[in-house]
Design a protein around this motif. Sequence first.
Motif: not given
Length: 265
Positions: A220-230
């Motif tokens: 899920g999007k809540d599993a992304v740590l910070g900016d997903p491209g940075k």
Amino acid sequence: MDLELSDDQRLLKDSVNGLLARRYPDVVKTRVEMAKEPSGYSAAGWKEWADQGLLAIPFAEDDGGLGQGPVELMLVGEAIGRTLALEPFFATVVLGGGVLRHAATASQRTTLVPEIASGALTLALAHQEKQSRFDFFDVATTAKADGDGYVLEGEKLVVLNGDSAGKLIVVARTAGDRRAKDGLGLFLDDAKGPGVSVRGYPTQDGRRAADISFSSVKVGKDAVLGDPGKGLAALERTADEAISFLAAEAVGAMEVLHEATVDYL
């Protein structure tokens, strides 16, 4: 510049050295026995690390940690070097914890840090790939946007403590070609979730690692740590801290070798 340890730092040094001296009375024999555990280390010993507050050292107090710095971390590193301790402090606190500190949101940190500090959660940083060598940005594993989350596809090699970790931090590409420095995301994933295949093995230094593949793994999007491209900046900063920690670990090992050589002579 004052290079003397403070009273609190000396107390920490005595505490961690005492703990590991008790846990590893005979380094070779103890490590051989511990390595037979399914996780490659003693769960009871890991709980002692947590009870002494060692797993909370580098995390901010607001997140549930002790708010201490690199000197305190390196004191732990020296102690590990003296005993070649097998517990996953480097994988969980230094690597995984470093990425959390530098990339995760405040909400993610306040959820995860107390679990790490209590010893309930161990982490593994899944970054290395067969072609990446020393370039942290060389990542072929992909994370494609899919509805309210992402789908992970790819393979990671030599993931330290990857076969015993509770959660993985997976470095995956959300945009750009394989060697682009932008477009890297950091994703928190269940190490035993659907689509995750783990092959664990002992490493030459007696610890454990794993090769891990991801096949249509939905996060899920809540599993992304910070900016997903940075994610590269957080990854590189964590790597710098990890190198310093390993240097301290080497100092601890050299101290023991020096003492043994002097005694022998």
